[in-house]
Design a protein around this motif. Structure first.
Motif, PDB file in Angstrom:
ATOM      1  N   THR A 133      36.706  17.401  74.574  1.00  0.00           N
ATOM      2  CA  THR A 133      37.663  16.373  74.992  1.00  0.00           C
ATOM      3  C   THR A 133      38.250  16.740  76.342  1.00  0.00           C
ATOM      4  OG1 THR A 133      38.209  15.917  72.689  1.00  0.00           O
ATOM      5  CG2 THR A 133      39.786  15.168  74.339  1.00  0.00           C
ATOM      6  N   VAL A 134      38.318  15.751  77.229  1.00  0.00           N
ATOM      7  CA  VAL A 134      38.879  15.968  78.567  1.00  0.00           C
ATOM      8  C   VAL A 134      39.806  14.814  78.910  1.00  0.00           C
ATOM      9  CG1 VAL A 134      36.951  17.329  79.450  1.00  0.00           C
ATOM     10  CG2 VAL A 134      36.877  14.835  79.634  1.00  0.00           C
ATOM     11  N   ILE A 135      40.742  15.086  79.805  1.00  0.00           N
ATOM     12  CA  ILE A 135      41.501  14.000  80.414  1.00  0.00           C
ATOM     13  C   ILE A 135      41.096  13.940  81.867  1.00  0.00           C
ATOM     14  CG2 ILE A 135      43.546  15.485  80.784  1.00  0.00           C
ATOM     15  CD1 ILE A 135      45.161  12.763  80.327  1.00  0.00           C
ATOM     16  N   VAL A 136      40.755  12.742  82.314  1.00  0.00           N
ATOM     17  CA  VAL A 136      40.189  12.557  83.650  1.00  0.00           C
ATOM     18  C   VAL A 136      41.043  11.574  84.435  1.00  0.00           C
ATOM     19  CG1 VAL A 136      37.865  13.079  82.808  1.00  0.00           C
ATOM     20  CG2 VAL A 136      38.642  10.705  82.876  1.00  0.00           C
ATOM     21  N   ASP A 137      40.991  11.695  85.755  1.00  0.00           N
ATOM     22  CA  ASP A 137      41.745  10.803  86.625  1.00  0.00           C
ATOM     23  C   ASP A 137      41.143  10.844  88.021  1.00  0.00           C
ATOM     24  OD1 ASP A 137      42.625  13.213  87.691  1.00  0.00           O
ATOM     25  OD2 ASP A 137      44.635  13.085  86.834  1.00  0.00           O
ATOM     26  N   ASP A 138      41.955  10.520  89.041  1.00  0.00           N
ATOM     27  CA  ASP A 138      41.407  10.480  90.394  1.00  0.00           C
ATOM     28  C   ASP A 138      41.110  11.865  90.946  1.00  0.00           C
ATOM     29  OD1 ASP A 138      44.032  11.323  90.685  1.00  0.00           O
ATOM     30  OD2 ASP A 138      44.581   9.794  92.157  1.00  0.00           O
ATOM     31  N   GLY A 139      41.511  12.922  90.237  1.00  0.00           N
ATOM     32  CA  GLY A 139      41.195  14.273  90.659  1.00  0.00           C
ATOM     33  C   GLY A 139      39.927  14.830  90.032  1.00  0.00           C
ATOM     34  N   THR A 140      39.232  14.017  89.241  1.00  0.00           N
ATOM     35  CA  THR A 140      38.011  14.446  88.566  1.00  0.00           C
ATOM     36  C   THR A 140      36.789  13.925  89.315  1.00  0.00           C
ATOM     37  OG1 THR A 140      39.218  14.183  86.476  1.00  0.00           O
ATOM     38  CG2 THR A 140      36.850  14.559  86.331  1.00  0.00           C
ATOM     39  N   ILE A 141      35.800  14.763  89.500  1.00  0.00           N
ATOM     40  CA  ILE A 141      34.520  14.331  90.077  1.00  0.00           C
ATOM     41  C   ILE A 141      33.466  14.417  88.970  1.00  0.00           C
ATOM     42  CG2 ILE A 141      32.787  14.699  91.864  1.00  0.00           C
ATOM     43  CD1 ILE A 141      34.920  16.170  93.498  1.00  0.00           C
ATOM     44  N   PHE A 142      32.761  13.320  88.770  1.00  0.00           N
ATOM     45  CA  PHE A 142      31.772  13.239  87.696  1.00  0.00           C
ATOM     46  C   PHE A 142      30.367  13.313  88.292  1.00  0.00           C
ATOM     47  CE2 PHE A 142      35.479  10.666  86.753  1.00  0.00           C
ATOM     48  CZ  PHE A 142      35.877  11.135  85.511  1.00  0.00           C
ATOM     49  N   VAL A 143      29.524  14.144  87.696  1.00  0.00           N
ATOM     50  CA  VAL A 143      28.116  14.229  88.100  1.00  0.00           C
ATOM     51  C   VAL A 143      27.255  14.175  86.846  1.00  0.00           C
ATOM     52  CG1 VAL A 143      26.338  15.502  89.333  1.00  0.00           C
ATOM     53  CG2 VAL A 143      28.724  15.667  90.092  1.00  0.00           C
ATOM     54  N   SER A 144      26.312  13.242  86.838  1.00  0.00           N
ATOM     55  CA  SER A 144      25.421  13.081  85.679  1.00  0.00           C
ATOM     56  C   SER A 144      23.977  13.094  86.134  1.00  0.00           C
ATOM     57  CB  SER A 144      25.712  11.759  84.957  1.00  0.00           C
ATOM     58  OG  SER A 144      27.048  11.720  84.503  1.00  0.00           O
ATOM     59  N   PHE A 145      23.146  13.844  85.409  1.00  0.00           N
ATOM     60  CA  PHE A 145      21.706  13.851  85.625  1.00  0.00           C
ATOM     61  C   PHE A 145      21.046  13.202  84.415  1.00  0.00           C
ATOM     62  CE2 PHE A 145      23.031  17.288  88.426  1.00  0.00           C
ATOM     63  CZ  PHE A 145      22.276  17.019  89.570  1.00  0.00           C
ATOM     64  N   ILE A 146      20.263  12.165  84.672  1.00  0.00           N
ATOM     65  CA  ILE A 146      19.508  11.476  83.630  1.00  0.00           C
ATOM     66  C   ILE A 146      18.037  11.656  83.977  1.00  0.00           C
ATOM     67  CG2 ILE A 146      19.110   9.287  82.443  1.00  0.00           C
ATOM     68  CD1 ILE A 146      21.862   8.368  83.561  1.00  0.00           C
ATOM     69  N   CYS A 147      17.297  12.361  83.134  1.00  0.00           N
ATOM     70  CA  CYS A 147      15.947  12.797  83.503  1.00  0.00           C
ATOM     71  C   CYS A 147      14.922  12.485  82.417  1.00  0.00           C
ATOM     72  CB  CYS A 147      15.918  14.300  83.760  1.00  0.00           C
ATOM     73  SG  CYS A 147      16.948  14.845  85.151  1.00  0.00           S
ATOM     74  N   ASN A 148      13.724  12.144  82.857  1.00  0.00           N
ATOM     75  CA  ASN A 148      12.571  12.156  81.970  1.00  0.00           C
ATOM     76  C   ASN A 148      12.198  13.610  81.674  1.00  0.00           C
ATOM     77  OD1 ASN A 148      12.024   9.303  81.827  1.00  0.00           O
ATOM     78  ND2 ASN A 148      11.265   9.429  83.933  1.00  0.00           N
ATOM     79  N   LYS A 149      11.770  13.861  80.463  1.00  0.00           N
ATOM     80  CA  LYS A 149      11.408  15.236  80.105  1.00  0.00           C
ATOM     81  C   LYS A 149      10.299  15.788  80.997  1.00  0.00           C
ATOM     82  CE  LYS A 149      12.842  14.790  75.282  1.00  0.00           C
ATOM     83  NZ  LYS A 149      12.418  14.737  73.859  1.00  0.00           N
TER      84      LYS A 149
END
Length: 260
Positions: free
Chosen positions: A87-103
């Protein structure tokens, strides 16, 4: 904006989407749609979200994780996301990075949580090269013994997503909405939130972090910039995302349960 493509010929293609201030629920909905309906590789970078939100893993229990009375009083939205993790609390100080990959795009990585975490830590070691004592501890990114990045994953038959909330900065008051969870990493040593976490801003700027992340991705993929508007058009209107806001009634019921 002109398309920017970097990386060595022969590497799998990855689409990079840079966003700023997109609501975290909208981001989660887009990511789940891309995971389940797209056949492309994606890196989604969202520089901050529009307002404070609490985001729980798919199996998170509000009564165990949240100080529900102040959450209700201050009308902090609570989201249950489609991935696991904490669980996290996020706001304008959070940077989100997501990797969505084929195996098959990362064939040396077995499609299980620990190998994916190890792969990601090697990628981010390039981002934080020269920075004091960056490492992966259990499931967290840390400087020394203080956490600044929390991770979550979902793995399907042919694809996986690994996404991270980076604390570039945080507001002390926001941490008071979170309880100390029953299950914690060993290295936490029962420290409260403020003794356990640290801001990334003490180590590098937001723009440097984002640019270095894209450069690091370019060592694994042939990277192409994509526009956010084009990404929204790719979202499948028939797809029903599973990330959702918890209702006030659900939180009030959890508050009663926490008092039992």
């Amino acid at each position: 904006m002109a398309t920017r493509q970097v990386g060595r010929v022969g590497l799998p293609l990855m689409n990079i989407v840079r966003m700023k201030g997109v609501p975290i629920l909208q981001q989660l909905e887009i990511e789940e749609c891309l995971l389940r309906t797209s056949s492309d590789n994606w890196c989604i970078i969202n520089d901050g979200t529009d307002k404070p939100n609490i985001v729980m893993g798919v199996s998170g229990k509000p009564a165990e994780l949240l100080e529900i009375s102040p959450v209700l009083e201050d009308r902090i939205p609570v989201i249950r996301r489609f991935t696991g993790g904490g669980t996290v609390i996020v706001d304008d100080g959070t940077i989100f990075v997501s990797f969505i990959c084929n195996k098959e795009a990362v064939p040396d990585v077995q499609p299980y949580p620990r190998p994916i975490m190890s792969w990601s830590s090697l990628l981010y070691s390039k981002v934080f090269q020269g920075t004091t004592d960056f490492r992966l501890r259990e499931n967290d990114y840390v400087f020394g013994l203080r956490k600044f990045g929390g991770n979550a994953q979902s793995i399907t038959k042919n694809r996986w997503i690994h996404h991270t909330s980076f604390l570039w900065d945080y507001k002390t008051r926001n941490m008071s909405y979170l309880k100390l969870p029953k299950r914690t990493p060993e290295y936490r040593l029962a420290r409260d939130h403020l003794d356990f976490i640290c801001p990334m801003k003490d180590y590098l700027s937001r723009s440097d972090f984002i640019n270095k992340t894209i450069d690091a991705a370019g060592s694994h993929f042939s990277v192409k910039s994509s526009e956010f508007d084009a990404l929204k058009l790719r979202s499948n209107s028939k797809f029903t995302p599973t990330s959702r806001l918890l209702t006030k009634q659900e939180l009030e019921a959890a508050a009663i349960k926490s008092c039992e």
